[in-house]
Every structure is written in C-alpha cells, then in structure tokens.
Design a protein around this motif. Structure first.
Motif, PDB file in Angstrom:
ATOM      1  N   LEU A 156       0.921  -1.058   0.189  1.00  0.00           N
ATOM      2  CA  LEU A 156      -0.009  -0.053   0.026  1.00  0.00           C
ATOM      3  C   LEU A 156       0.728   1.285   0.009  1.00  0.00           C
ATOM      4  CD1 LEU A 156      -2.972  -1.016   2.504  1.00  0.00           C
ATOM      5  CD2 LEU A 156      -2.892  -1.493  -0.042  1.00  0.00           C
ATOM      6  N   ALA A 157       2.190   1.111   0.427  1.00  0.00           N
ATOM      7  CA  ALA A 157       2.796   2.383   0.533  1.00  0.00           C
ATOM      8  C   ALA A 157       3.469   2.452  -1.001  1.00  0.00           C
ATOM      9  CB  ALA A 157       4.193   1.878   1.503  1.00  0.00           C
ATOM     10  N   VAL A 158       3.797   1.439  -1.599  1.00  0.00           N
ATOM     11  CA  VAL A 158       4.292   1.723  -2.856  1.00  0.00           C
ATOM     12  C   VAL A 158       3.095   2.180  -3.791  1.00  0.00           C
ATOM     13  CG1 VAL A 158       4.935   0.497  -4.927  1.00  0.00           C
ATOM     14  CG2 VAL A 158       5.889  -0.220  -2.835  1.00  0.00           C
ATOM     15  N   GLU A 159       1.986   1.914  -3.578  1.00  0.00           N
ATOM     16  CA  GLU A 159       0.834   2.630  -4.331  1.00  0.00           C
ATOM     17  C   GLU A 159       0.699   3.912  -3.939  1.00  0.00           C
ATOM     18  OE1 GLU A 159      -2.647   0.618  -5.199  1.00  0.00           O
ATOM     19  OE2 GLU A 159      -1.815  -1.466  -5.634  1.00  0.00           O
ATOM     20  N   GLU A 160       0.619   4.307  -2.751  1.00  0.00           N
ATOM     21  CA  GLU A 160       0.584   5.557  -2.332  1.00  0.00           C
ATOM     22  C   GLU A 160       1.576   6.572  -2.796  1.00  0.00           C
ATOM     23  OE1 GLU A 160      -1.297   8.649  -0.361  1.00  0.00           O
ATOM     24  OE2 GLU A 160      -2.350   6.599  -0.706  1.00  0.00           O
ATOM     25  N   HIS A 161       2.936   6.113  -2.865  1.00  0.00           N
ATOM     26  CA  HIS A 161       3.582   6.905  -3.558  1.00  0.00           C
ATOM     27  C   HIS A 161       3.494   7.118  -4.984  1.00  0.00           C
ATOM     28  CE1 HIS A 161       6.744   5.163  -0.154  1.00  0.00           C
ATOM     29  NE2 HIS A 161       5.708   5.800   0.673  1.00  0.00           N
ATOM     30  N   PHE A 162       2.912   6.183  -5.521  1.00  0.00           N
ATOM     31  CA  PHE A 162       2.799   6.050  -6.975  1.00  0.00           C
ATOM     32  C   PHE A 162       1.612   7.429  -6.968  1.00  0.00           C
ATOM     33  CE2 PHE A 162      -0.716   4.832  -9.957  1.00  0.00           C
ATOM     34  CZ  PHE A 162      -0.088   5.250 -11.061  1.00  0.00           C
ATOM     35  N   TYR A 163       0.584   7.307  -6.399  1.00  0.00           N
ATOM     36  CA  TYR A 163      -0.528   8.046  -6.390  1.00  0.00           C
ATOM     37  C   TYR A 163      -0.018   9.591  -6.079  1.00  0.00           C
ATOM     38  CZ  TYR A 163      -3.497   4.064  -5.965  1.00  0.00           C
ATOM     39  OH  TYR A 163      -4.302   2.838  -6.067  1.00  0.00           O
ATOM     40  N   LEU A 164       1.055   9.783  -5.164  1.00  0.00           N
ATOM     41  CA  LEU A 164       1.624  11.107  -4.932  1.00  0.00           C
ATOM     42  C   LEU A 164       2.446  11.525  -6.209  1.00  0.00           C
ATOM     43  CD1 LEU A 164       2.553  10.724  -1.211  1.00  0.00           C
ATOM     44  CD2 LEU A 164       0.531  12.285  -2.176  1.00  0.00           C
ATOM     45  N   LEU A 165       3.035  10.808  -6.635  1.00  0.00           N
ATOM     46  CA  LEU A 165       4.244  11.097  -7.584  1.00  0.00           C
ATOM     47  C   LEU A 165       3.782  11.293  -8.886  1.00  0.00           C
ATOM     48  CD1 LEU A 165       7.386   9.174  -6.007  1.00  0.00           C
ATOM     49  CD2 LEU A 165       6.741  11.536  -5.911  1.00  0.00           C
ATOM     50  N   PHE A 166       3.159  10.219  -9.427  1.00  0.00           N
ATOM     51  CA  PHE A 166       2.510  10.036 -10.898  1.00  0.00           C
ATOM     52  C   PHE A 166       1.743  11.268 -11.472  1.00  0.00           C
ATOM     53  CE2 PHE A 166      -0.019   8.143 -14.443  1.00  0.00           C
ATOM     54  CZ  PHE A 166       1.386   7.974 -15.319  1.00  0.00           C
ATOM     55  N   PRO A 167       0.599  11.459 -10.639  1.00  0.00           N
ATOM     56  CA  PRO A 167      -0.135  12.591 -11.222  1.00  0.00           C
ATOM     57  C   PRO A 167       0.568  14.163 -11.474  1.00  0.00           C
ATOM     58  CG  PRO A 167      -1.442  11.313  -9.575  1.00  0.00           C
ATOM     59  CD  PRO A 167       0.086  10.845  -9.512  1.00  0.00           C
ATOM     60  N   ALA A 168       1.368  14.343 -10.374  1.00  0.00           N
ATOM     61  CA  ALA A 168       2.088  15.442 -10.516  1.00  0.00           C
ATOM     62  C   ALA A 168       3.030  15.423 -11.857  1.00  0.00           C
ATOM     63  CB  ALA A 168       2.889  15.760  -9.156  1.00  0.00           C
ATOM     64  N   ALA A 169       3.794  14.204 -11.826  1.00  0.00           N
ATOM     65  CA  ALA A 169       4.543  14.417 -12.991  1.00  0.00           C
ATOM     66  C   ALA A 169       3.825  14.190 -14.491  1.00  0.00           C
ATOM     67  CB  ALA A 169       5.419  12.780 -12.887  1.00  0.00           C
TER      68      ALA A 169
END
Length: 385
Positions: A156-169
């Motif tokens: 879940l931590a991996v997915e949350e980091h994706f949710y934080l970083l990918f939309p901004a990128a």
C-alpha cells in the motif's frame, strides 16, 4: 484507407472498452483484483511454497497503474492536458485513509490480548506510508524492530507513493500523448536499471528490491504504459496489434511461469519484475483486444468475482493480522513453521472476509457519495449505471 487496410492495422478489438480513455467502468478489473487478492490470501494462509503470493501483489500493482492512468488521461483529454491535482489527492485520501485508520485501530485492539507491542514508529510508518522502508532502514537509524503484523502494508505504501508522484509528473511532463509515453518508458527503464545496480553494484538485500518503491514502481508503470498506448493515435493502436494473438498470450503466460520456476537469486531480484510487468502488459492488452478472449471478461465480471474485487482493499488490510491471531490461538505461536489445519485455514479465511465486509460496508461504501461530490466515480456506481 480501405476496410482491409484498417482491419490489418487495428487489433481485433473485443469492444469491451473504448480505446480512448474515458474514465468509465472497466469490465474485468474487479475480477483481476479478486484473483490477485485470492492469490495473496491463499499464500499467506499456509501455501507460500505452492502459491506465488508476490505475483498477486504484482497483478494488483499493474491493475492500479492501468486504471488510475486511464482516469487521469481521460481528465487530461477533456481539459487540454490539465489535471485537478487537489481533487485527485482528496479522492485518494477518502478512498484509502478511512479504512486504513479503522484497520490500524481495530487490529491493534485485537492484538492487545496477545502481548504484541507497537510503538509510535510503527504507527507512523503505517499511517504515513513508509512501512516499506521501515524494515529496510530500521537498523541504520536504531529504530525498534517491528513486531505487530502490519508488514503487508508495504505494498500500500508503494501504491500511495505512485498516487503522490505520478499525477504530478503527468501534469508537469505528460500533457501530450508522446510526452506521456516518454515519461512512463523512461520510468520503466530507470527503475529496472537502478534495481540491477542496487543488486549487482551495491549488493542491497532482498528486502530492498522486493519492498521499496524505487524498486517496485516498474510494475505499476507497465499498467500506466498500456493505458497510455491504448489512448494513443490509431497509428499507436495499430502497432499494438502486433502483440495481439493467442501465441502472445501463451508466450506471456509461459514467461510468468518461468519467473516463478527459475530460482536464481540475481534473476529474481532484477529481471523477474520486468518480465512479469511486460507479460501482464501483453495479457491485459489481449484481454481487451483479442476477440476470442472475450469469454475471460465475462468470467471476470461474474458477481462473486466483482464482489471480492470490491472487498480487495479491506481484505488485504485485515487478512494478515487475522491469520496471525488464528495461528497464535491454534498453534500456540503465530511464528511457528507448522501449517494450520484445514479447519484453521477455513476459520482464518472466513474471519478475514468477515472483517473485510465490516470495513467495506461500514467504512468504504458510506463515503461513495462524498467522493462523488469531488469528482470521484466509485466502481460500484459505474458498474450499475
């Protein structure tokens, strides 16, 4: 262009979804979630040596990347490349945080009678999504050893980091189709190269390559890539047609099987994840593009599969501490190498589903309306629209 030429350029598309990302309901994805969580639960209940629990997590990563990217790209298509990042982050918070908070409190209360210790570091790691790094760097900073059975929250931590970083990128560097492809391909290549260097050059342990975001983000990125390519121009879709066919399905399934059978440690810590990601790319592409595979979508859309898929988040949260408690009660030691009896396995699975249902119907579903107010499209409302 003649009809014959068009047929040769386009995949024999099933029509189950539109190529163009539209943010609508994605048939089959709940079923894929169901398969992934069932693989994980069966593995954790006592069949780790027979069922590849890690593959279930990898499938879930891919599905998350695929679905979230289609939603984001659909929004960009409607707003000239722009994204409402505050709205996205708020919807993700409402989707994930309430159930997690209830789980952390509820599981802690359940585990109190068994003397399981938890300190502020454990709670912070779980609550703020860095538990996947907690065990890796614990000794470096002198943090206490984690004893409470929350280790599964690493994914879940991996997915949350994706949710934080990918939309901004995506908002900054992916406003066009070509830019999105470039962004995701670079992410896949960099992640794979970094993982190889971490293993071969730095000698980092299994805990790093398996649990950390910098190592596992590639599996999510393969799902992102498929969503972006499907949304692309007809020329891009025509190129995807080369990967459509039963021979590709067999090859991809064989490749995944090979990654499970081949036990070389260097391979398992490096190329395994890339091969599994590429294979899932081919399989999910064919799921939607190969007409003779349409029956698979029908199976994935069966009501029991969709129901388990909707429970998957809560079921993933609760099953590990529930299995821990059942093992402690029935075996006298949750960390024993002894396998649970068949009745013990049934009890563990049944209690896991009971807790997941309580979480889903009492915590997750009541928030559907609030998420919709902020632009969310809960899958249940989409499926029944």
């Amino acid at each position: 262009m003649s009809e014959t030429q068009s047929t040769r350029q386009e995949p024999n598309f099933t029509g189950a979804i539109p190529f163009k990302a539209d943010g609508g309901y994605m048939p089959g994805l709940d079923g894929l979630r169901a398969i992934s969580i069932l693989i994980v639960v069966i593995a954790h209940v006592g069949f780790e040596n027979l069922i590849p629990g890690g593959l279930g997590v990898t499938v879930f990563f891919f599905v998350s990347g695929f679905l979230i990217t289609r939603i984001l790209v659909a929004e960009q298509n409607q707003h000239a490349g722009a994204l409402d990042l505050p709205g996205f982050y708020l919807r993700r918070f409402l989707r994930l945080a309430p159930a997690l908070l209830v789980f952390l409190l509820g599981s802690w209360l359940m585990l109190l009678p068994f003397g399981v210790k938890v300190d502020a570091g454990h709670v912070a790691a779980a609550l703020f999504y860095f538990i996947n790094y907690y065990d890796v760097v614990r000794e470096w900073f002198g943090w206490s050893e984690r004893t409470i059975p929350w280790g599964h929250l690493w994914s879940l931590a991996v997915e949350e980091h994706f949710y934080l970083l990918f939309p901004a990128a995506l908002a900054l560097f992916g406003k066009t189709h070509q830019a999105r492809v470039r962004l995701v391909v670079i992410s896949i290549v960099v992640c794979a190269l970094w993982r190889a260097y971490a293993v071969l050059g730095l000698g980092l342990p299994h805990e790093h390559t398996y649990y950390t975001t910098d190592s596992r983000l590639e599996n999510i990125a393969w799902g992102c890539l498929l969503a972006i390519l499907l949304d692309g121009a007809p020329r891009t879709r025509a190129r995807l047609a080369w990967l459509v066919g039963w021979h590709w399905v067999v090859l991809a399934l064989g490749a995944i099987l090979a990654t499970l059978v081949y036990r070389d440690e260097v391979f398992r810590e490096t190329l395994r994840y890339s091969i599994q990601g590429a294979s899932l790319f081919i399989l999910v592409l064919n799921l939607y593009a190969l007409r003779s595979l349409r029956f698979s979508i029908d199976l994935l859309e069966l009501k029991p599969m969709r129901w388990i898929g909707r429970l998957s988040y809560s079921l993933y949260l609760w099953h590990v501490p529930i299995i821990w408690i059942v093992r402690e009660v029935m075996l006298g030691d949750a960390n024993s190498l002894e396998r649970l009896s068949p009745i013990g396995m049934v009890i563990a699975v049944a209690l896991s589903f009971a807790c997941a249902c309580a979480s889903y119907y009492a915590v997750e579903r009541p928030l559907f309306g609030l998420r919709k107010r902020f632009g969310g499209k809960p899958v249940e409302t989409l499926a029944t629209a």
